[in-house]
Every structure is written in structure tokens, then in C-alpha cells.
Write a protein that holds these residues in place. Sequence first.
Motif, PDB file in Angstrom:
ATOM      1  N   VAL A  16       0.659  -1.318   0.018  1.00 14.67           N
ATOM      2  CA  VAL A  16      -0.117  -0.027  -0.054  1.00 14.67           C
ATOM      3  C   VAL A  16       0.816   1.100   0.053  1.00 14.67           C
ATOM      4  CG1 VAL A  16      -1.579   1.520   1.541  1.00 14.67           C
ATOM      5  CG2 VAL A  16      -2.135  -0.968   0.764  1.00 14.67           C
ATOM      6  N   LEU A  17       1.935   1.244   0.830  1.00 15.21           N
ATOM      7  CA  LEU A  17       2.996   2.471   0.882  1.00 15.21           C
ATOM      8  C   LEU A  17       3.701   2.655  -0.391  1.00 15.21           C
ATOM      9  CD1 LEU A  17       4.039   2.241   4.621  1.00 15.21           C
ATOM     10  CD2 LEU A  17       2.426   3.924   3.743  1.00 15.21           C
ATOM     11  N   LEU A  18       4.169   1.538  -1.086  1.00 17.06           N
ATOM     12  CA  LEU A  18       4.601   1.450  -2.477  1.00 17.06           C
ATOM     13  C   LEU A  18       3.699   2.216  -3.495  1.00 17.06           C
ATOM     14  CD1 LEU A  18       6.790  -1.542  -2.245  1.00 17.06           C
ATOM     15  CD2 LEU A  18       7.969   0.789  -2.421  1.00 17.06           C
ATOM     16  N   GLY A  19       2.481   1.666  -3.339  1.00 14.05           N
ATOM     17  CA  GLY A  19       1.342   2.280  -4.205  1.00 14.05           C
ATOM     18  C   GLY A  19       1.473   3.958  -4.459  1.00 14.05           C
ATOM     19  N   GLY A  20       1.158   4.315  -2.764  1.00 11.68           N
ATOM     20  CA  GLY A  20       0.981   5.711  -2.660  1.00 11.68           C
ATOM     21  C   GLY A  20       2.205   6.348  -3.040  1.00 11.68           C
ATOM     22  N   CYS A  21       3.497   5.875  -2.893  1.00 14.72           N
ATOM     23  CA  CYS A  21       4.623   6.464  -3.228  1.00 14.72           C
ATOM     24  C   CYS A  21       4.833   6.355  -4.727  1.00 14.72           C
ATOM     25  CB  CYS A  21       5.829   5.737  -2.816  1.00 14.72           C
ATOM     26  SG  CYS A  21       6.251   5.905  -0.913  1.00 14.72           S
ATOM     27  N   PHE A  22       4.495   5.439  -5.586  1.00 14.88           N
ATOM     28  CA  PHE A  22       4.613   5.458  -6.962  1.00 14.88           C
ATOM     29  C   PHE A  22       3.403   6.322  -7.819  1.00 14.88           C
ATOM     30  CE2 PHE A  22       6.504   1.349  -6.699  1.00 14.88           C
ATOM     31  CZ  PHE A  22       7.780   1.777  -7.045  1.00 14.88           C
ATOM     32  N   ALA A  23       2.323   6.561  -6.782  1.00 16.39           N
ATOM     33  CA  ALA A  23       1.024   7.394  -7.426  1.00 16.39           C
ATOM     34  C   ALA A  23       1.811   8.782  -7.328  1.00 16.39           C
ATOM     35  CB  ALA A  23       0.042   7.246  -6.484  1.00 16.39           C
ATOM     36  N   TYR A  24       2.446   9.399  -6.133  1.00 18.98           N
ATOM     37  CA  TYR A  24       2.779  10.672  -6.054  1.00 18.98           C
ATOM     38  C   TYR A  24       3.986  10.803  -7.040  1.00 18.98           C
ATOM     39  CZ  TYR A  24      -0.083  12.231  -2.080  1.00 18.98           C
ATOM     40  OH  TYR A  24      -1.088  12.518  -1.552  1.00 18.98           O
ATOM     41  N   LEU A  25       4.976   9.952  -7.286  1.00 22.56           N
ATOM     42  CA  LEU A  25       5.950  10.105  -8.218  1.00 22.56           C
ATOM     43  C   LEU A  25       5.364  10.026  -9.536  1.00 22.56           C
ATOM     44  CD1 LEU A  25       8.655   7.478  -6.782  1.00 22.56           C
ATOM     45  CD2 LEU A  25       8.989   9.919  -7.111  1.00 22.56           C
ATOM     46  N   ALA A  26       4.406   9.388 -10.055  1.00 18.75           N
ATOM     47  CA  ALA A  26       3.848   9.377 -11.451  1.00 18.75           C
ATOM     48  C   ALA A  26       3.391  10.848 -11.435  1.00 18.75           C
ATOM     49  CB  ALA A  26       2.904   8.309 -11.550  1.00 18.75           C
ATOM     50  N   MET A  27       2.603  11.423 -10.467  1.00 20.05           N
ATOM     51  CA  MET A  27       2.157  12.747 -10.412  1.00 20.05           C
ATOM     52  C   MET A  27       3.143  13.817 -10.718  1.00 20.05           C
ATOM     53  SD  MET A  27      -0.673  14.463  -8.027  1.00 20.05           S
ATOM     54  CE  MET A  27      -0.585  16.193  -7.624  1.00 20.05           C
ATOM     55  N   ALA A  28       4.231  13.801  -9.976  1.00 17.75           N
ATOM     56  CA  ALA A  28       5.315  14.589 -10.021  1.00 17.75           C
ATOM     57  C   ALA A  28       5.969  14.733 -11.295  1.00 17.75           C
ATOM     58  CB  ALA A  28       6.269  14.352  -8.900  1.00 17.75           C
ATOM     59  N   ARG A  33      -2.215  12.006 -13.749  1.00 22.63           N
ATOM     60  CA  ARG A  33      -2.948  13.200 -13.098  1.00 22.63           C
ATOM     61  C   ARG A  33      -4.108  12.520 -12.233  1.00 22.63           C
ATOM     62  NH1 ARG A  33      -0.909  17.930 -13.602  1.00 22.63           N
ATOM     63  NH2 ARG A  33       0.329  18.326 -15.280  1.00 22.63           N
ATOM     64  N   PHE A  34      -3.991  13.096 -11.133  1.00 22.01           N
ATOM     65  CA  PHE A  34      -5.494  12.590 -10.079  1.00 22.01           C
ATOM     66  C   PHE A  34      -5.314  13.733  -9.081  1.00 22.01           C
ATOM     67  CE2 PHE A  34      -1.436  10.611  -8.467  1.00 22.01           C
ATOM     68  CZ  PHE A  34      -1.433  10.955  -7.031  1.00 22.01           C
ATOM     69  N   PRO A  35      -6.534  13.945  -8.461  1.00 25.69           N
ATOM     70  CA  PRO A  35      -6.460  14.792  -7.258  1.00 25.69           C
ATOM     71  C   PRO A  35      -5.602  14.302  -6.203  1.00 25.69           C
ATOM     72  CG  PRO A  35      -8.665  13.798  -7.604  1.00 25.69           C
ATOM     73  CD  PRO A  35      -7.772  13.375  -8.544  1.00 25.69           C
ATOM     74  N   SER A  36      -4.807  15.112  -5.507  1.00 30.79           N
ATOM     75  CA  SER A  36      -3.741  14.570  -4.573  1.00 30.79           C
ATOM     76  C   SER A  36      -4.665  14.124  -3.401  1.00 30.79           C
ATOM     77  CB  SER A  36      -2.819  15.827  -4.390  1.00 30.79           C
ATOM     78  OG  SER A  36      -3.487  16.766  -3.841  1.00 30.79           O
ATOM     79  N   TYR A  37      -5.731  14.501  -3.027  1.00 29.69           N
ATOM     80  CA  TYR A  37      -6.373  14.281  -1.769  1.00 29.69           C
ATOM     81  C   TYR A  37      -7.092  12.763  -2.024  1.00 29.69           C
ATOM     82  CZ  TYR A  37     -10.510  15.754  -4.658  1.00 29.69           C
ATOM     83  OH  TYR A  37     -11.466  15.942  -5.570  1.00 29.69           O
ATOM     84  N   ALA A  38      -6.951  12.316  -3.003  1.00 27.72           N
ATOM     85  CA  ALA A  38      -7.483  10.814  -3.194  1.00 27.72           C
ATOM     86  C   ALA A  38      -6.787   9.872  -3.193  1.00 27.72           C
ATOM     87  CB  ALA A  38      -8.039  10.836  -5.118  1.00 27.72           C
ATOM     88  N   VAL A  39      -5.618  10.026  -2.707  1.00 23.91           N
ATOM     89  CA  VAL A  39      -4.445   9.200  -2.397  1.00 23.91           C
ATOM     90  C   VAL A  39      -4.443   8.950  -0.734  1.00 23.91           C
ATOM     91  CG1 VAL A  39      -2.077   8.508  -2.067  1.00 23.91           C
ATOM     92  CG2 VAL A  39      -2.946   9.552  -4.101  1.00 23.91           C
ATOM     93  N   LEU A  40      -5.034   9.805   0.029  1.00 23.57           N
ATOM     94  CA  LEU A  40      -5.032   9.571   1.418  1.00 23.57           C
ATOM     95  C   LEU A  40      -6.150   8.599   1.747  1.00 23.57           C
ATOM     96  CD1 LEU A  40      -4.261  13.071   2.756  1.00 23.57           C
ATOM     97  CD2 LEU A  40      -2.715  10.909   2.796  1.00 23.57           C
ATOM     98  N   PRO A  41      -7.658   8.739   1.285  1.00 20.32           N
ATOM     99  CA  PRO A  41      -8.439   7.669   1.626  1.00 20.32           C
ATOM    100  C   PRO A  41      -8.179   6.395   0.937  1.00 20.32           C
ATOM    101  CG  PRO A  41      -9.473   9.583   0.692  1.00 20.32           C
ATOM    102  CD  PRO A  41      -8.063   9.898   0.460  1.00 20.32           C
ATOM    103  N   ALA A  42      -7.506   6.140  -0.083  1.00 20.95           N
ATOM    104  CA  ALA A  42      -6.959   4.780  -0.676  1.00 20.95           C
ATOM    105  C   ALA A  42      -5.920   4.539   0.298  1.00 20.95           C
ATOM    106  CB  ALA A  42      -6.351   5.035  -1.775  1.00 20.95           C
ATOM    107  N   LEU A  43      -4.954   4.898   1.024  1.00 22.27           N
ATOM    108  CA  LEU A  43      -4.148   4.605   1.840  1.00 22.27           C
ATOM    109  C   LEU A  43      -4.755   3.976   3.274  1.00 22.27           C
ATOM    110  CD1 LEU A  43      -1.042   7.095   1.632  1.00 22.27           C
ATOM    111  CD2 LEU A  43      -1.318   4.920   0.994  1.00 22.27           C
ATOM    112  N   GLY A  44      -5.806   4.819   3.537  1.00 26.49           N
ATOM    113  CA  GLY A  44      -6.455   4.444   4.712  1.00 26.49           C
ATOM    114  C   GLY A  44      -7.462   3.107   4.555  1.00 26.49           C
TER     115      GLY A  44
END
Length: 79
Positions: A16-28, A33-44
Motif C-alpha cells: 500500500v505504501l509503495l503504491g502511494g509513493c508510486f502514485a505521487y511519483l507519477a504525478m510529480a 494526473r489525479f487529485p492529490s487528496y484521493a490518495v489519502l483515503p486509498a491509503l486508509g
Amino acid sequence: MRRHEFEPGKLVVGLVLLGGCFAYLAMAHGTWRFPSYAVLPALGIGFCVAGLVSSLAFAVRRHRTRGGDAAEPVDRALR
């Protein structure tokens, strides 16, 4: 090296943490492109799934150490 027990909950948390990191890296990088607030509920949700997996693994491990069903000692007594 000493062997340790497999803990699937920790594996799920790591994924889960690796997925969140890769999502933010892909966005950077601009690839995704995705809303940055969408990752936090997915991590939860991923952490909740990891907790469920950990509790199921604990229940299975505890059931195996007890030796199986409650009917098994009766079968041993009859032998």
C-alpha cells in the motif's frame, strides 16, 4: 539466519505504501494526473485491509497451534 514467521499484514502495508509513493511519483513526473487528496483515503482503506489480513492470519495461526477442532480430543480418547 534465523527463520521468521510470514506476516501477510506487513506485506500488504508495504505494498500500500509503495503504491502511494508510486502514485505521487507519477504525478510529480507528469505521467498521471489525479487529485492529490484521493490518495489519502486509498491509503486508509489499504491500512484497514492490512489490519483485516493481519487479524485473519493471527486467527489461522492460533487455530493451528490449538491442534484443530474441539472434536479431535474426543477421537484421541476413543483410541
